[in-house]
Structure formats: structure tokens, C-alpha cells
Design an enzyme around this catalytic site. Structure first.
Site, mmCIF file in Angstrom:
data_model
loop_
_atom_site.group_PDB
_atom_site.id
_atom_site.type_symbol
_atom_site.label_atom_id
_atom_site.label_comp_id
_atom_site.label_asym_id
_atom_site.label_seq_id
_atom_site.Cartn_x
_atom_site.Cartn_y
_atom_site.Cartn_z
ATOM 1 N N MET A 150 -5.997 -3.289 -5.555
ATOM 2 C CA MET A 150 -5.629 -2.956 -4.066
ATOM 3 C C MET A 150 -5.471 -1.612 -3.490
ATOM 4 O O MET A 150 -4.390 -0.654 -4.200
ATOM 5 C CB MET A 150 -4.435 -4.231 -3.431
ATOM 6 N N GLY A 151 -5.964 -1.258 -2.254
ATOM 7 C CA GLY A 151 -4.910 -0.313 -0.811
ATOM 8 C C GLY A 151 -6.256 0.807 -0.632
ATOM 9 O O GLY A 151 -7.455 1.311 -1.593
ATOM 10 N N ASP A 186 1.120 -1.327 0.158
ATOM 11 C CA ASP A 186 -0.025 -0.375 0.085
ATOM 12 C C ASP A 186 0.455 0.768 -0.406
ATOM 13 O O ASP A 186 -0.232 2.035 -0.282
ATOM 14 C CB ASP A 186 -1.231 0.214 1.130
ATOM 15 N N GLN A 210 -2.056 -9.433 -7.088
ATOM 16 C CA GLN A 210 -0.709 -8.385 -7.271
ATOM 17 C C GLN A 210 -0.163 -8.116 -6.458
ATOM 18 O O GLN A 210 1.098 -7.493 -6.618
ATOM 19 C CB GLN A 210 -2.366 -6.103 -7.548
ATOM 20 N N ARG A 211 0.229 -9.032 -4.825
ATOM 21 C CA ARG A 211 0.481 -8.705 -4.220
ATOM 22 C C ARG A 211 1.520 -10.227 -3.994
ATOM 23 O O ARG A 211 2.942 -10.737 -3.393
ATOM 24 C CB ARG A 211 0.449 -8.442 -2.790
ATOM 25 N N TYR A 252 -5.633 -10.776 -5.143
ATOM 26 C CA TYR A 252 -3.809 -11.049 -4.518
ATOM 27 C C TYR A 252 -3.185 -11.535 -5.619
ATOM 28 O O TYR A 252 -1.534 -11.411 -4.604
ATOM 29 C CB TYR A 252 -4.970 -12.528 -3.903
#
Lengths: 413, 413
Positions: B183-184, B141, B315-316, B313
């Protein structure tokens, strides 16, 4: 030796793009440049749309360096189209070719594109107009008959296998149930490729569901429950094309049930599920199936974390991740289509055949358009577990050479 | 020179894993091996859970080669945890440390982990027990105070920028409206990184929405309508953390509205939106926000294709895609935490500072735990367009060095 057929060539891209569809385009351009009988190469913008509208790009003018850069680029560089031509459209396509002096047509696409090519071919034959038509295979769904596999699949499978491996590591970090919905309307090849994420006992995906086996919610939630008991967590790969025993798509059932469950004055909150130009239910670009399946799990068992991801368009368009064999073969089918067309009066579809032997090796063959047109090649039963909820280890030998080696990952113990 | 503090060290990983969180773990292990005063290094399984349960791994026993392989692996190798320790938990954590002879504690995590470290530190101070505590930064983030950026962000931003570039090429092939949810929760850094996908006028994303600017459906659909008129298509990057003017999460509003819209006897079809241990609404692992936003577009305008993807998920956790600078810096913060802890009686959080000058260069500094604990660093207004629906070009110079060069892509013209 017969005189060579002199005239323009036309190329179009159709259906869902892939990470390597432009490799095929580049192969066609490169090979066409080597044949003097091809006087020009017209790139139809957005497939049949461009042919109808005389909207062409002169592809012989594209500099080789740019062509190479385009070949590495996902998405259809000419533009693609979702339009299933009717028989009368195919007649019009043929007339456009005749008007423009087109003698060679290369259509890069899936089984629908092969069907369109077949119909155009019949129109040309009726008027005794020599037109050499080749369907050039492309589909991440890997569902074309006559082919060992299709260009685009290896790269998409590489994305899926990598994504599921990463997702399994994530789920191992913070255990729970994770449902991953994977593209593939009529065949489960891409969902099956998730099995490559697994290396050791206990690795996910713990369950894999394909359209080839009828899917019931009861069996699904029972399977998930068992996996959670066994592994303390569960990663599931689900094809977006899973169906009930009557062949109805669960994605469509979920969308319709959800719509029906809304109060009458609240229907607009999601809108009525729509069908596309092919009469297909929209499967990708929505999270409905994953959300429906995770809700069924939450309803039946008490697991802290239940999550669903829908891999969506990333599977077919992620740059920099193309499988090397896939890129190479996508180039090959393009070149071989032009070679075959220039060789003599033959039409057909280029098919990838795998050679027998220990080392992975392929060649292409020309097959009849009818053998591919509008047909669907399913995942053979031999790769599917007896229970219908997993893919067997034997699938790895089929799939891994198409995907290439995956990034290494390791656990502390 | 003061006598060195001899004792065991403990390390834990907390919160959402990243693609490089194990680089930090590897940095801590490597550096701890160099300090004789650290007599053992306990890896707590699943963060505070492992500390409570005396569930530790002896990290000095991990072979260097395996440690390197683990460093390249996404996901938290020790296991992570979603548990916000209460003050009384922190007292118990301290007691566990005392019981086990732990004198050094390294907690890899976000602002919640910094807060936990701070509370444990206070408990130790009350009993005059010398315990050197370091929070080691980690969050995709990118929202930690005192840091130019945080380990994990660069790799996630690399995924997002690549994904949106590919998705834009896909959308260019078959034009329509595409909404990508990124995300964020509390800050829009990751959604902002989607701007890196853009290189020329006309490239998507055409709109970017962050939690930093209040979001209304009316403005959103009007913006999309204008973009479609201008470009014939529209790719939108939306942070999962977008909020209304009152600060309510749109993901929560969408979930609740949808739940409310269901007939009373049909509520179970989706289930009631739940909150996690932090009192947070679930944002990832569901497609509700994307589906709600695409429905609003379909409701207000007549565009053929409207699709939504939630990157989720991937993304990470995607393996093989880590940003090189991110991997390097994630290792660095781990090493520097151990160095700082061994240097003297100091506690704190390791922060990444960017040095002034043309070339990208960073160093770390020790900052106070309170300066990071429980705080949120937003995207500065200077990077956000006046209209609140885009990220300005100036953000590129900030973000690109963290992400590394992206794969080249090219168009035919």
C-alpha cells in the site's frame, strides 16, 4: 533383540513450506543425534533434487543454538522442491541412497511426498536393501488421510483467522463487500478456519465457500446480496480450490475466461494460464479469482465498495505468528519418525491422532505409506452448512486447539 | 488566566483505518475525562456522516476496561468514512457543531481530514464562534507534512517487513520471481519499509520501487533479470502508487490496458476500472497491478516460477501485530490534542517530532492545519538508491525504531 541397522540417514523437505516445517527438521536432527546407529545425517538440498545431485548438508554439524533459531524460522531451511518423482525417478533415488550408504530416509511433505516415499520403498524392497523410510507429515492444507490434522495447518489457520478478524473490523469501519481468497487446492480446511474470526452474531466472515461444495456464481452473488441486506456489508472467505459441479477449478475457469475474452492480438497482456510440474493450475500468486468474483458482484448489485484480497504466500510463511501447539507437534512428528525408524524394520508415515476426552491431547502413530500417499482428506460434511455457504459452529472445537487463542478484539458497544 | 471554554467535544475517525487508530481514540477519551470544561464527548459514527446525521455515541459512558480492549483493536471503532467534504459541507459541519453545543472537535485522519478540519475552522471563524479544532494524525502512508512519522505507519511497516521476510524465506525454499505489491498511494514509505526484511547480502527484497521515482516496465524487467542472474531468484517490493514519467499510476494504466484489451462484448468480465469519492483509482482490493507486472516478467524472461501477491487490507488491520512504539505514540497524539485544545484558543494539527540524540525519543508539537492539510510528504531522495530501484541502508535507522524489533529468523548456514 535384532541388531541395529547402522548407516547414514537422509532428510528432505518437499512441497510448499510452512511456518513450522523447520521444527520437524529440528526434531529429526535432535532425535537422530541420540541414536548411535545413525552415523551421519545428510540434509538433501531442495528435496529430491539434492539427492539426485549429491547435494547434502551435514546436519550433525549444525550447532544446537542455530538449530533452535532455524526451528523458529518459516520456509524450508534445506530448500524445498516442486517435483513429482516418476516411478523411474524413485528407482534412481533408491540407487543414490544405496551408493551413499543411506539406511534411513525421512521425507517431510504432503501426500505427494508420501507417494514418492512409497515408491522408493518399493524399489528398495525389490533389491532386498534394508532402507527405513518415513514420510513425516507437513501441509497447511490439512488434507492428509489418517491424521486428525497436519503440522503447518495450525499456524496457517492462525494467520487466516487473525487476518479475517482484522479484515472484518476494517470492513465494519467502512462497510462494503470484501472477498478473501484463501489457500487450499483440494480441501477447504484453511478457508474453514476463517470461521474462528467470528465471535458474535453479525461478525464476519458472513459466508465461507470450500472446494467440498460445488460453487456457482449465481448462488454466490445471491448469497452476498442477502448478507448485504441483512448486515449492510459482507465479508466472504473463499477457498482458492472452489470448483464447479463438474469439478473444474473456478480459478482456472476465471483465468481461461479472461484469457479468451482478450482480443487476439492482446493475449500477451496476461499470458496464457500455465500449469505446474504436477499439472496443477496456478492458484496462488495471482489475484485472478478474487478479481473475477468481485467483478461478478459489481455486475449484479449496486454496492459502493467491493474489494478482493488474495492472502497468498503470507499464509504459510509469516514469521513470529506460529501457533504454539502446531510448533510443538511439528517437532514431535520429527522426533517420533526417527524413534520409529530406529525401533525396527518398519516403514510408514507418522500420523497425528487426537485423544478422546475434554482436554486437547495428541499422540502419533505409524500408519502405512499407502494409506496417505496421493490421497486427499476433505472437510467432513458435518462441518458444512446445509446451504454449502458456511462452516458450522461445531468446527470451532476441532480447530481452535490447533490455532491457540487469538488476540482479543473489542467493539465500543 | 482566561476563563475555560465550556462545552461538548466531538471526535471522529476518517479515511483508512489502522491497527492503532483506536489507541488515539482512547487517548482522547482518557484525557477529555480529566477536563471539567468538556461536558460531554460525542463519538461521531463514520466521521462526518455521523456529524451530519446527529449519530453520536456518548464516549464518557464507555467503561475504562472496554476502552482499553478497544484501543488494542484494529479498525476504526467509531466507524470511518471515505468522503472528502466540500467547502459547503464544512459550513454544514460547523452548523451542526453550533446546534449541538460542540466547542471542541478532534478529527483523527490523514491530510484530507486535516483539510476538512481547516475548512470547518474557517467557517467557525467567520461567525466568531469559538471552536477548538484539532486534526490528530493517522495514516499508514506516513505522508503527513511536519511529522517525523505518523501513527499507524509503524504497525503497517511491521506487517510489511515481517511479511517480506517470511516471503523471502519462502522464495529461498522454492526459488523464482516474487512481486509483492504494498500500500501507499502518494508516497512510498510503506514499500520502503520492506527493506527491514533484509539482513544479509542475498536476502530479499532485492528490488524496491516507490512512487517517488518514475517506473518503466523496461527498467523493471531488466532489473529483475539482473537480480535473477545474481541471486538465482528475485523478491520485489512494489508500491501500489508507482507512476510513469507523466505521473500516471501504473495500477490505473494496467487496469485500463487490460480493459481495453478485452473484446467489445466481453468488457463486463472485469468491469470498467472505477474511481472513488476522492477521484482516486482503486489500488488495493484488486490483484491487477501484481498480475500485470508478473505477466511482463513472464513475457521477457524464462523463469520457472513467477508469482505476485498484493498485501491488501491485511497491512492495516492485522490484529495482535501492532508495533509497541506505534501504539504508544498513537495514544500520545490523542492525549496531546485534548491537552492543547484545553490550554487556550488554539487550533491545529498534532505533529510527531523526533528528538536529536542516539536514543529514540519523540514529542508532539501543535502545527498549523494549513501546514498539513491536503499536502503530501514523499520519501526523501537521500533514502533512494541512485538507480531508483532500491532503498538504502540509512533508512533502517529511521524506520526500525517505529517498527520495533522483528522476529528472529535463521538459515542453516
Amino acid at each position: 533383540m535384532a541388531a541395529k541397522l547402522k548407516g547414514k540417514a537422509c532428510v528432505g523437505q518437499s512441497g510448499g513450506p510452512t511456518a513450522v516445517i523447520n521444527q520437524t527438521l529440528a526434531g529429526i536432527v535432535q532425535e537422530a543425534r541420540r541414536h548411535k546407529e545413525i552415523t551421519a545425517l545428510l540434509g538433501a538440498r531442495h528435496g529430491v533434487q539434492g539427492i539426485f545431485a549429491d547435494d547434502f548438508l551435514n546436519l550433525f554439524k549444525v550447532a544446537p543454538k542455530r538449530l533452535e533459531a532455524v526451528a523458529q524460522t518459516p520456509g524450508a531451511a534445506l530448500g524445498s522442491v516442486r517435483h513429482k518423482p516418476k516411478p523411474e525417478d524413485c528407482q534412481r533415488l533408491f540407487e543414490q541412497f544405496k551408493k551413499n550408504g543411506v539406511r534411513y530416509f525421512f521425507y517431510i511433505g504432503g501426500d505427494d511426498s508420501a507417494l514418492a516415499a512409497h515408491l522408493v520403498n518399493q524399489a528398495a524392497a525389490r533389491e532386498d536393501y534394508e532402507l527405513r523410510i518415513f514420510h513425516v507429515p507437513k501441509t497447511i492444507d490439512n488434507n492428509l488421510m489418517e491424521n486428525d490434522h497436519t503440522p503447518g495447518f495450525g499456524s496457517a489457520a492462525r494467520f487466516v483467522a487473525s487476518a479475517v478478524r482484522g479484515d472484518d473490523l476494517d470492513n465494519r469501519s467502512i462497510p462494503g463487500v470484501k472477498v478473501d481468497v484463501i489457500m487450499g487446492r483440494d480441501a477447504g480446511w484453511l478457508a474453514a478456519s476463517a470461521m474462528l474470526a467470528r465471535r458474535k452474531h453479525g461478525d464476519g466472515p458472513h459466508l465461507i465457500y470450500l472446494p467440498e461444495t460445488p460453487f456457482t456464481i449465481e448462488k454466490f452473488t445471491a448469497d452476498v446480496g442477502k448478507a448485504v441486506q441483512k448486515f449492510g456489508r459482507c465479508v466472504v472467505a473463499v477457498s482458492e480450490g472452489i470448483r464447479d459441479a463438474q469439478g473444474n477449478l473456478w480459478a482456472a475457469i476465471a483465468g481461461e475466461r479472461l484469457f479468451e475474452a482478450l482480443k487476439d492480438d492482446q493475449k500477451n497482456i496476461l499470458g496464457k494460464p500455465k500449469k505446474d510440474a504436477f499439472g496443477h493450475h496456478q492458484l496462488s500468486g495471482t489475484g485472478v479469482l478474487a478479481d473475477y468474483l468481485t467483478a461478478r458482484i459489481k455486475e449484479t448489485m449496486d454496492v459502493g465498495r467491493v474489494r478482493g484480497d488474495t492472502f497468498g504466500y503470507l499464509q504459510r510463511s509469516f514469521p513470529g505468528l506460529a501457533s504454539k501447539p502446531d510448533a510443538r507437534e511439528a517437532r514431535l512428528v520429527g522426533r517420533d519418525a526417527v524413534k520409529a525408524a530406529c525401533k525396527g524394520n518398519v516403514d510408514g508415515s507418522i500420523a497425528i491422532k487426537r485423544e478422546k476426552g475434554r482436554a486437547y491431547k495428541v499422540h502419533t502413530e505409524v500408519v502405512a505409506l499407502e494409506a496417505v500417499a496421493g490421497k486427499n482428506r476433505e472437510v467432513p460434511k458435518e462441518y458444512i452448512s446445509a446451504d454449502g455457504n458456511d462452516i458450522l459452529e461445531s468446527f470451532r472445537a476441532y480447530c481452535l486447539p490447533l490455532v491457540g487463542e487469538l488476540p482479543e478484539t473489542a467493539l465500543l458497544e
